[in-house]
Design an enzyme around this catalytic site. Structure first.
Site, PDB file in Angstrom:
ATOM      1  N   GLY A  10       0.736  -1.362   0.228  1.00  0.00           N
ATOM      2  CA  GLY A  10      -0.257  -0.231  -0.273  1.00  0.00           C
ATOM      3  C   GLY A  10       0.792   1.156   0.078  1.00  0.00           C
ATOM      4  N   ALA A  14      -0.880   5.969   4.939  1.00  0.00           N
ATOM      5  CA  ALA A  14      -0.442   4.836   6.183  1.00  0.00           C
ATOM      6  C   ALA A  14       0.581   4.000   5.606  1.00  0.00           C
ATOM      7  CB  ALA A  14      -1.716   4.037   6.427  1.00  0.00           C
ATOM      8  N   GLY A  15       0.661   3.437   4.378  1.00  0.00           N
ATOM      9  CA  GLY A  15       2.038   2.809   4.160  1.00  0.00           C
ATOM     10  C   GLY A  15       3.211   3.663   3.973  1.00  0.00           C
ATOM     11  N   PHE A 118     -15.320  21.201  10.569  1.00  0.00           N
ATOM     12  CA  PHE A 118     -15.891  20.224   9.856  1.00  0.00           C
ATOM     13  C   PHE A 118     -17.089  19.583  10.677  1.00  0.00           C
ATOM     14  CE2 PHE A 118     -14.179  17.198   6.667  1.00  0.00           C
ATOM     15  CZ  PHE A 118     -13.520  18.244   5.731  1.00  0.00           C
ATOM     16  N   GLN A 231     -19.491   3.917   5.784  1.00  0.00           N
ATOM     17  CA  GLN A 231     -19.926   5.365   5.690  1.00  0.00           C
ATOM     18  C   GLN A 231     -20.483   5.896   4.313  1.00  0.00           C
ATOM     19  OE1 GLN A 231     -17.084   8.969   6.400  1.00  0.00           O
ATOM     20  NE2 GLN A 231     -18.600   9.115   8.128  1.00  0.00           N
ATOM     21  N   HIS A 233     -21.296   9.109   2.645  1.00  0.00           N
ATOM     22  CA  HIS A 233     -20.919  10.709   2.650  1.00  0.00           C
ATOM     23  C   HIS A 233     -22.150  11.434   2.004  1.00  0.00           C
ATOM     24  CE1 HIS A 233     -19.194  14.584   1.822  1.00  0.00           C
ATOM     25  NE2 HIS A 233     -17.780  14.025   2.483  1.00  0.00           N
ATOM     26  N   LEU A 243     -16.829  12.581  -4.822  1.00  0.00           N
ATOM     27  CA  LEU A 243     -16.863  13.371  -3.720  1.00  0.00           C
ATOM     28  C   LEU A 243     -17.124  14.968  -3.806  1.00  0.00           C
ATOM     29  CD1 LEU A 243     -17.124  13.008  -0.671  1.00  0.00           C
ATOM     30  CD2 LEU A 243     -14.815  13.870  -0.656  1.00  0.00           C
ATOM     31  N   GLU A 246     -16.821  17.918   2.330  1.00  0.00           N
ATOM     32  CA  GLU A 246     -17.550  18.307   3.695  1.00  0.00           C
ATOM     33  C   GLU A 246     -16.903  19.852   3.680  1.00  0.00           C
ATOM     34  OE1 GLU A 246     -18.450  15.666   6.504  1.00  0.00           O
ATOM     35  OE2 GLU A 246     -17.479  17.091   7.825  1.00  0.00           O
ATOM     36  N   ARG A 277     -21.937  12.446   9.423  1.00  0.00           N
ATOM     37  CA  ARG A 277     -22.069  12.112   8.155  1.00  0.00           C
ATOM     38  C   ARG A 277     -23.298  10.994   7.927  1.00  0.00           C
ATOM     39  NH1 ARG A 277     -16.152  11.761   5.787  1.00  0.00           N
ATOM     40  NH2 ARG A 277     -15.778  13.983   5.309  1.00  0.00           N
ATOM     41  N   HIS A 348     -18.374   5.980   1.185  1.00  0.00           N
ATOM     42  CA  HIS A 348     -17.343   6.899   1.111  1.00  0.00           C
ATOM     43  C   HIS A 348     -16.116   6.201   1.889  1.00  0.00           C
ATOM     44  CE1 HIS A 348     -15.031  10.451   1.049  1.00  0.00           C
ATOM     45  NE2 HIS A 348     -14.880  10.408   2.536  1.00  0.00           N
ATOM     46  N   GLU A 378      -6.856   3.016   6.405  1.00  0.00           N
ATOM     47  CA  GLU A 378      -8.123   2.642   6.045  1.00  0.00           C
ATOM     48  C   GLU A 378      -8.670   1.189   6.309  1.00  0.00           C
ATOM     49  OE1 GLU A 378     -10.220   4.933   2.884  1.00  0.00           O
ATOM     50  OE2 GLU A 378     -12.081   3.519   3.146  1.00  0.00           O
ATOM     51  N   ARG A 389     -17.168   7.592  11.072  1.00  0.00           N
ATOM     52  CA  ARG A 389     -16.129   8.499  11.170  1.00  0.00           C
ATOM     53  C   ARG A 389     -16.427  10.075  11.091  1.00  0.00           C
ATOM     54  NH1 ARG A 389     -12.485  10.727   7.352  1.00  0.00           N
ATOM     55  NH2 ARG A 389     -13.667   9.792   5.594  1.00  0.00           N
ATOM     56  N   SER A 394      -9.657  10.583   9.405  1.00  0.00           N
ATOM     57  CA  SER A 394      -9.012   9.756   8.644  1.00  0.00           C
ATOM     58  C   SER A 394      -7.528   9.758   8.116  1.00  0.00           C
ATOM     59  CB  SER A 394      -9.760   9.042   7.377  1.00  0.00           C
ATOM     60  OG  SER A 394      -8.790   8.233   6.701  1.00  0.00           O
ATOM     61  N   LEU A 395      -7.325  10.852   7.461  1.00  0.00           N
ATOM     62  CA  LEU A 395      -6.212  11.271   7.283  1.00  0.00           C
ATOM     63  C   LEU A 395      -5.055  11.174   8.347  1.00  0.00           C
ATOM     64  CD1 LEU A 395      -6.253  14.086   4.605  1.00  0.00           C
ATOM     65  CD2 LEU A 395      -5.953  11.650   4.155  1.00  0.00           C
TER      66      LEU A 395
HETATM   67  C1  LIG Z   1     -12.588  11.290  -2.499  1.00  0.00           C
HETATM   68  C2  LIG Z   1     -12.080  11.371  -1.064  1.00  0.00           C
HETATM   69  C3  LIG Z   1     -11.915  12.566  -0.336  1.00  0.00           C
HETATM   70  C4  LIG Z   1     -11.538  12.038   0.934  1.00  0.00           C
HETATM   71  N1  LIG Z   1     -11.298  13.215   1.763  1.00  0.00           N
HETATM   72  C5  LIG Z   1     -10.707  13.101   3.276  1.00  0.00           C
HETATM   73  C6  LIG Z   1     -10.326  14.097   3.859  1.00  0.00           C
HETATM   74  O1  LIG Z   1     -10.488  15.435   3.490  1.00  0.00           O
HETATM   75  N2  LIG Z   1      -9.955  13.968   5.292  1.00  0.00           N
HETATM   76  C7  LIG Z   1      -9.816  12.753   5.834  1.00  0.00           C
HETATM   77  O2  LIG Z   1      -9.462  12.678   6.947  1.00  0.00           O
HETATM   78  N3  LIG Z   1      -9.986  11.631   4.826  1.00  0.00           N
HETATM   79  C8  LIG Z   1     -10.594  11.799   3.497  1.00  0.00           C
HETATM   80  N4  LIG Z   1     -10.765  10.737   3.050  1.00  0.00           N
HETATM   81  C9  LIG Z   1     -10.521   9.361   3.523  1.00  0.00           C
HETATM   82  C10 LIG Z   1      -9.031   9.277   3.354  1.00  0.00           C
HETATM   83  O3  LIG Z   1      -8.535   9.789   2.312  1.00  0.00           O
HETATM   84  C11 LIG Z   1      -8.592   7.485   3.054  1.00  0.00           C
HETATM   85  O4  LIG Z   1      -9.291   6.993   4.297  1.00  0.00           O
HETATM   86  C12 LIG Z   1      -7.144   7.564   3.302  1.00  0.00           C
HETATM   87  O5  LIG Z   1      -6.374   8.290   2.477  1.00  0.00           O
HETATM   88  C13 LIG Z   1      -6.722   6.033   2.993  1.00  0.00           C
HETATM   89  O6  LIG Z   1      -5.446   6.049   3.145  1.00  0.00           O
HETATM   90  P1  LIG Z   1      -4.589   4.459   3.072  1.00  0.00           P
HETATM   91  O7  LIG Z   1      -3.171   4.978   3.167  1.00  0.00           O
HETATM   92  O8  LIG Z   1      -5.344   3.555   4.181  1.00  0.00           O
HETATM   93  O9  LIG Z   1      -5.046   3.830   1.852  1.00  0.00           O
HETATM   94  P2  LIG Z   1      -5.137   4.360   0.048  1.00  0.00           P
HETATM   95  O10 LIG Z   1      -4.718   5.690  -0.127  1.00  0.00           O
HETATM   96  O11 LIG Z   1      -6.326   3.898  -0.391  1.00  0.00           O
HETATM   97  O12 LIG Z   1      -4.129   3.463  -0.630  1.00  0.00           O
HETATM   98  C14 LIG Z   1      -4.024   2.087  -0.763  1.00  0.00           C
HETATM   99  C15 LIG Z   1      -2.833   1.582  -1.258  1.00  0.00           C
HETATM  100  O13 LIG Z   1      -2.953   0.141  -1.247  1.00  0.00           O
HETATM  101  C16 LIG Z   1      -2.689  -0.406  -2.540  1.00  0.00           C
HETATM  102  N5  LIG Z   1      -3.217  -1.537  -2.853  1.00  0.00           N
HETATM  103  C17 LIG Z   1      -4.209  -2.073  -2.634  1.00  0.00           C
HETATM  104  N6  LIG Z   1      -4.708  -3.266  -2.891  1.00  0.00           N
HETATM  105  C18 LIG Z   1      -3.489  -3.657  -3.338  1.00  0.00           C
HETATM  106  C19 LIG Z   1      -3.155  -4.998  -3.945  1.00  0.00           C
HETATM  107  N7  LIG Z   1      -3.907  -6.101  -4.160  1.00  0.00           N
HETATM  108  N8  LIG Z   1      -1.942  -5.099  -4.208  1.00  0.00           N
HETATM  109  C20 LIG Z   1      -0.780  -4.301  -4.248  1.00  0.00           C
HETATM  110  N9  LIG Z   1      -1.417  -3.028  -3.589  1.00  0.00           N
HETATM  111  C21 LIG Z   1      -2.545  -2.745  -3.349  1.00  0.00           C
HETATM  112  C22 LIG Z   1      -3.232   0.678  -3.750  1.00  0.00           C
HETATM  113  O14 LIG Z   1      -2.501   0.540  -4.757  1.00  0.00           O
HETATM  114  C23 LIG Z   1      -2.882   2.082  -2.965  1.00  0.00           C
HETATM  115  O15 LIG Z   1      -1.322   2.322  -2.884  1.00  0.00           O
HETATM  116  C24 LIG Z   1     -11.378  10.927   1.561  1.00  0.00           C
HETATM  117  C25 LIG Z   1     -11.539   9.879   0.842  1.00  0.00           C
HETATM  118  C26 LIG Z   1     -12.061   9.923  -0.568  1.00  0.00           C
HETATM  119  C27 LIG Z   1     -12.413   8.611  -1.147  1.00  0.00           C
END
Ligand SMILES: Cc1cc2nc3c(=O)[nH]c(=O)nc-3n(C[C@H](O)[C@H](O)[C@H](O)COP(=O)(O)OP(=O)(O)OC[C@H]3O[C@@H](n4cnc5c(N)ncnc54)[C@H](O)[C@@H]3O)c2cc1C
Length: 575
Positions: A10, A14-15, A118, A231, A233, A243, A246, A277, A348, A378, A389, A394-395
């Protein structure tokens, strides 16, 4: 077989944050970061509104305890309060760290980081970079990864988690560019694979949010926690579902129905458009059901309500939320300075996930852990969001728990040996799986089967739920799962075969959907985002508990796990 000390799957916030922490603690630890997309195309890049922290730049009366209370109340008291305390106490520090890494936050006149209102937050505490916050943070993290020498495997699809005798040992990986299949072993494996929005037909999530890490953990015998909490949105742009942040309501936009009324005064008079939400999504759904939605020609009784920005004026719209204006203009031809935007709830965020303790170690049960397996972001459930949430938490979770999990892993790998497994066996079985898919002689197209599955989930496990609709949903998804054996692929090649990847992802979507529905059926109460018309109140006596769902091809077993309540006693949740 490839090998690295640490395998992180990932490339989102987070990753990346975990990888950086490990390298900062000990640059000699060999870290691999694998992603099926390019890391900067992870869904994190799309985050708009911001990241919460009690920095007190705008509101000197804010503090971590107020942030913790808002989060716990927002979660409908299902969040683990020890995890929330860590989240909110660490928040100011991680924001300053991000800014020192080079993240360009928006500023106040006095030069301090700006903070906006927010939903569900009682103080102005959301830090932002206009409405492109995820973009600003992820780009900085990824360039830092390169600087610290993290091995990036981009556009490799992880097919399987290798977990033997209670220990995570590595992964099976498929190179999307040329079809190469290999295994990778590591002393520690971390999943940061993001959410599952694509399990539903209308979502704000990107195409890659197919719940792979969740499904692969479940296939390996790891339980999934609180998956019934999906969730919605409130403001997905109609009809595309994209999206509208918010932040738009945070900056003052109104929600209005076909009668021109700001209907939130009937649902959450003290918070109006900035209610959490779950409440706002239910309010919109009820307005639409009552015939006070709008049609595209402006007549009443339609499938959406309006988000109205007109009173905010062009200057504010263009400086604070330019991306949202652009989205509506580009995707549905609306100029939000002069016209209201059509919106309705869209899937969402995934509150549940791979259960972890506050050090990011994956749980096998309420009181045991999986050796060598970690998770954050996430796809993990630590649980800071409980049943619902709050926006901009989440960020924050990705950064706080990404960093914490990185620290745990850096400690964990000291003096550990690389694990052993029969790599050839895994490669052979993965090759067989791919061959079988390519050679299938069925009649069902993947896109059609996926659409039917997504429609079924949306219809049977949406904003409102009942025993009857969910049971019918489970029957239908069993039929749809059986059809998977009858699919066929047009593309039989090994080079950029995205159809094959979609076929593999569909297996994950189907398993995750099944777990969501089964967990939802078991929770006979309404709490946060899980709203049952047949059990309309919260039932702390029986359900102030986390769900743990264990998947097997024969069926899904549900167990319960206690919630940590050590700061605030559960109260009725009103706004
Ligand atoms: C449009 C939108 C707006 C948002 N706005 C906000 C905000 O303003 N504030 C807030 O706090 N949160 C917001 N969120 C939520 C927040 O962005 C996410 O929860 C958070 O960024 C998730 O980060 P993550 O690192 O967990 O995963 P992600 O950023 O989703 O990354 C997942 C990674 O895993 C990899 N992966 C997945 N499956 C595989 C596989 N089988 N093999 C190899 N790689 C794989 C993908 O390639 C990717 O690199 C928003 C979400 C969306 C959709």
């Amino acid at each position: 077989m490839r090998e690295h000390d640490v395998i992180i799957v990932g490339g989102g916030l987070a990753g990346c944050r975990a990888a950086l922490e490990i390298k900062r603690i000990d640059p000699t630890i060999d870290v691999a970061l694998i992603a099926k997309t390019h890391p900067i195309r992870s869904h994190s890049v799309a985050a708009q509104g911001g990241i919460a922290a009690a920095l007190k730049n705008v509101d000197p009366n804010d503090d971590w305890k107020a942030h913790a209370f808002d989060t716990i109340k927002g979660s409908d008291y299902l969040a683990d309060q020890d995890a929330v305390a860590i989240l909110t106490q660490s928040a100011p520090e991680v924001i300053i760290e991000l800014e020192q890494m080079g993240v360009l936050f928006s500023r106040l006149e006095n030069g301090k980081i700006a903070q906006r209102a927010f939903g569900g937050h009682s103080h102005n505490r959301t830090c932002y970079a206009a409405d492109k916050t995820g973009h600003a943070i992820l780009h900085e993290l990824v360039s830092n990864l390169r600087r610290y020498g993290v091995h990036i495997y981009e556009e490799w699809y992880i097919m399987q988690l290798i977990l033997e005798e209670g220990e995570a040992k590595g992964v099976v990986m498929y190179h999307i560019r040329d079809g190469e299949i290999d295994t990778m072993r590591g002393k520690a494996v971390m999943f940061a694979t993001g959410g599952y929005g694509r399990v539903f037909n209308t979502t704000s999530n990107d195409y890659a949010s197919t719940g792979d890490g969740l499904a692969m953990s479940a296939f390996a015998g790891v339980p999934l926690e609180d998956m019934e909490f999906v969730q919605f949105h409130p403001t997905g742009l109609y009809p595309v579902g994209v999206l509208i942040s918010e932040a738009v309501r945070g900056e003052g936009a109104y929600l209005i129905n076909s009668e021109g009324k700001r209907f939130m005064e009937d649902y959450a008079p003290s918070r109006m458009e900035l209610a959490p939400r779950d409440i706002t999504s239910r309010a919109i759904t009820l307005e639409i059901r009552a015939g006070r939605g709008v049609h595209l020609d402006g007549s009443p009784g339609g499938p959406f309500v309006y988000l109205d920005l007109r009173h905010m004026g062009k200057e504010k719209i263009m400086s604070r939320i330019p991306f949202c204006w652009e989205e509506a203009h580009r995707l549905v031809g609306i100029d939000a300075v002069y016209e209201p935007m059509p919106v309705r709830p869209t899937v969402h965020y995934c509150m549940g996930g791979i259960p972890v303790n506050t050090d990011g170690q994956v749980r096998l049960s309420a009181d045991s852990l999986v050796t060598g397996f970690f998770s954050a972001g996430e796809c993990a459930c630590v649980s800071v969001h409980g049943a619902n949430r709050l926006g901009s938490n989440s960020l924050l979770e990705c950064v706080v728990y990404g960093r914490r999990t990185g620290r745990t892993i850096a400690q964990y790998v000291i003096d550990r040996k690389l694990p052993d497994f029969d790599s050839q066996k895994y490669v052979n079985s993965a090759r067989q799986r791919v061959e079988d898919l390519l050679n299938h002689q069925g009649t069902v197209r993947i896109a059609k089967l996926r659409q039917e599955f997504q429609d079924c989930m949306t219809y049977h496990c949406g904003v409102f739920r009942t025993q009857e609709t969910m049971q019918e949903g489970i029957n239908q998804i069993n039929n749809l799962k059986a059809q998977y054996d009858n699919i066929y692929l047009d593309d039989k090649g090994g080079c950029w075969n995205t159809e094959l990847i979609e076929a593999l992802e569909l297996q994950c979507i189907m398993a995750v959907g099944d777990i969501i529905l089964t967990s939802a059926l078991n929770r006979k109460e309404s709490r946060g985002a899980h709203c049952r018309e047949d059990f309309s109140t919260r039932d702390d006596g029986n359900f102030l508990q986390h769900t743990l769902a264990y998947y097997s091809p024969q069926g899904i077993d549900i167990k319960l796990m206690p919630v940590v309540v050590d700061l605030f006693e559960p109260q009725e949740r009103k706004y």
